[in-house]
Design a protein around this motif. Structure first.
Motif, short mmCIF file in Angstrom:
data_model
loop_
_atom_site.label_atom_id
_atom_site.label_comp_id
_atom_site.label_asym_id
_atom_site.label_seq_id
_atom_site.Cartn_x
_atom_site.Cartn_y
_atom_site.Cartn_z
N LYS A 38 -11.34 -5.14 10.65
CA LYS A 38 -11.66 -6.47 10.15
C LYS A 38 -11.59 -6.59 8.63
N MET A 39 -11.13 -5.51 7.96
CA MET A 39 -11.08 -5.54 6.50
C MET A 39 -9.65 -5.37 5.97
N GLY A 40 -8.93 -4.40 6.49
CA GLY A 40 -7.58 -4.18 6.01
C GLY A 40 -7.34 -2.72 5.66
N GLN A 41 -6.22 -2.48 4.96
CA GLN A 41 -5.83 -1.12 4.63
C GLN A 41 -6.49 -0.63 3.35
N TYR A 42 -6.70 0.69 3.31
CA TYR A 42 -7.24 1.32 2.10
C TYR A 42 -6.30 2.43 1.66
N LEU A 67 -14.03 -9.70 -8.53
CA LEU A 67 -12.72 -9.08 -8.52
C LEU A 67 -12.95 -7.62 -8.94
N TYR A 68 -12.41 -6.67 -8.16
CA TYR A 68 -12.79 -5.29 -8.45
C TYR A 68 -11.64 -4.30 -8.36
N GLU A 69 -11.88 -3.15 -8.99
CA GLU A 69 -10.99 -2.00 -8.91
C GLU A 69 -11.84 -0.79 -8.51
N VAL A 70 -11.28 0.09 -7.71
CA VAL A 70 -11.97 1.31 -7.28
C VAL A 70 -11.33 2.51 -7.97
N LYS A 71 -12.15 3.33 -8.62
CA LYS A 71 -11.64 4.51 -9.32
C LYS A 71 -12.64 5.66 -9.22
N PHE A 72 -12.14 6.85 -8.94
CA PHE A 72 -12.98 8.03 -9.08
C PHE A 72 -13.29 8.23 -10.56
N LEU A 101 -12.56 6.60 -1.12
CA LEU A 101 -13.54 5.83 -1.90
C LEU A 101 -13.38 4.34 -1.65
N GLU A 102 -12.13 3.88 -1.59
CA GLU A 102 -11.87 2.48 -1.29
C GLU A 102 -12.32 2.14 0.13
N ARG A 103 -12.11 3.08 1.06
CA ARG A 103 -12.58 2.89 2.44
C ARG A 103 -14.09 2.73 2.48
N ASP A 104 -14.80 3.56 1.74
CA ASP A 104 -16.26 3.50 1.75
C ASP A 104 -16.77 2.18 1.17
N LEU A 105 -16.10 1.68 0.12
CA LEU A 105 -16.50 0.39 -0.43
C LEU A 105 -16.27 -0.72 0.59
N ILE A 158 0.86 -1.17 0.00
CA ILE A 158 0.00 0.00 0.00
C ILE A 158 0.90 1.23 0.00
N GLY A 159 0.92 1.98 -1.08
CA GLY A 159 1.82 3.13 -1.19
C GLY A 159 1.06 4.43 -1.24
N VAL A 160 1.81 5.52 -1.23
CA VAL A 160 1.20 6.84 -1.32
C VAL A 160 1.07 7.22 -2.79
N ARG A 161 -0.11 7.71 -3.17
CA ARG A 161 -0.34 8.12 -4.53
C ARG A 161 -1.33 9.28 -4.53
N GLN A 162 -1.64 9.81 -5.71
CA GLN A 162 -2.59 10.90 -5.79
C GLN A 162 -3.93 10.46 -5.18
N ARG A 163 -4.57 11.37 -4.40
CA ARG A 163 -5.81 11.10 -3.69
C ARG A 163 -5.61 10.11 -2.55
N SER A 164 -4.37 9.77 -2.24
CA SER A 164 -4.11 8.75 -1.22
C SER A 164 -4.47 9.26 0.16
N VAL A 165 -5.28 8.46 0.86
CA VAL A 165 -5.63 8.70 2.26
C VAL A 165 -5.53 7.34 2.93
N ARG A 166 -4.40 7.07 3.54
CA ARG A 166 -4.16 5.72 4.06
C ARG A 166 -4.84 5.53 5.40
N GLY A 167 -5.29 4.29 5.62
CA GLY A 167 -5.91 3.94 6.90
C GLY A 167 -6.33 2.49 6.89
N THR A 168 -7.06 2.09 7.92
CA THR A 168 -7.49 0.70 8.06
C THR A 168 -8.96 0.65 8.45
#
Length: 219
Positions: free
Chosen positions: A26-30, A89-94, A34-38, A13-23
């Motif tokens: 019971k699910m893992g890192q985002y 299998l999914y990808e999250v994108k704005f 948007l990934e967090r909300d999913l 899990i790296g830093v990228r544009q729009r990156s807001v890291r967290g956990t």
């Protein structure tokens, strides 16, 4: 059956544009809000058997024959049942990012779809249109009530009353059960808990309020 989480993604899990890291518990890192909300949607879904973040890497070739790799954001497996859903299998994108990067993204997504077709899975791209809905707002509201287990007597009273009425609203069922405002306030968390654990039905695709239609769900 417990929902499983893969705590060791295949890519860092790296830093990228729009990156807001967290956990998400019971699910893992985002890597983005948007990934967090999913993830919140996934962990609230009782049909989910297991979830894996960054589960695998797919190798593919560009139109020019160059080798490339693509690691989707997640993989959802569903519980076996009458209407068994294929794994996703999914990808999250704005949406704005998707429009800007579509030439780069489409070969990745075609490779992911082909990978899924061979396994009987489904590949999906989730954007804010699919994720940030009234349903997400509703489950964020219901989460605090999920583990607040009420007394059996209070739950039985609400369910029995709703079974007799057939259909009601939160406001009408509370008025039916309690004359005093104080007693109604005590019953409100019980009602939200029963909705959150699928004991009481409600259309969570529309904003949840005291005038929402509710009904007893079959056991």
């Amino acid at each position: 059956m417990k929902r499983e989480v893969n705590n060791q993604p295949v890519r860092d899990i790296g830093v990228r544009q729009r990156s807001v890291r967290g956990t998400v518990p019971k699910m893992g890192q985002y890597e983005s809000t948007l990934e967090r909300d999913l993830m919140e949607l996934i962990r609230f879904n009782p049909s989910v058997h297991s979830f894996l973040a960054q589960p695998l890497t797919i190798e593919y070739r560009t139109a020019e024959g160059e080798k490339r790799k693509f690691t989707p954001d997640g993989l959802i497996h569903f519980k076996e049942g009458k209407s068994l859903e294929p794994s996703v299998l999914y990808e999250v994108k704005f949406r704005s990012d998707f429009r800007k990067q579509w030439k780069i993204l489409m070969p990745k997504f075609r490779a992911a779809k082909a990978y899924c077709d061979l396994r009987g899975w489904r590949f999906q791209v989730f954007t804010e249109r699919e994720i940030r809905t009234p349903y997400l707002t509703n489950i964020k509201f219901l989460w605090p009530f999920l583990d607040r287990i009420p007394s059996a007597s209070a739950s039985d009273r609400l369910i029995s009353a709703l079974e007799k009425l057939g259909e009601a609203t939160p406001e009408s069922i509370l008025t039916h059960l309690a004359e005093s405002v104080a007693r109604r306030v005590e019953l409100i968390p019980v009602l939200w808990h029963l909705i959150s654990v699928n004991k009481i039905g409600c259309d969570l695709e529309t904003p949840l309020c005291m005038a929402s239609r509710i009904w007893k769900l079959e056991d």
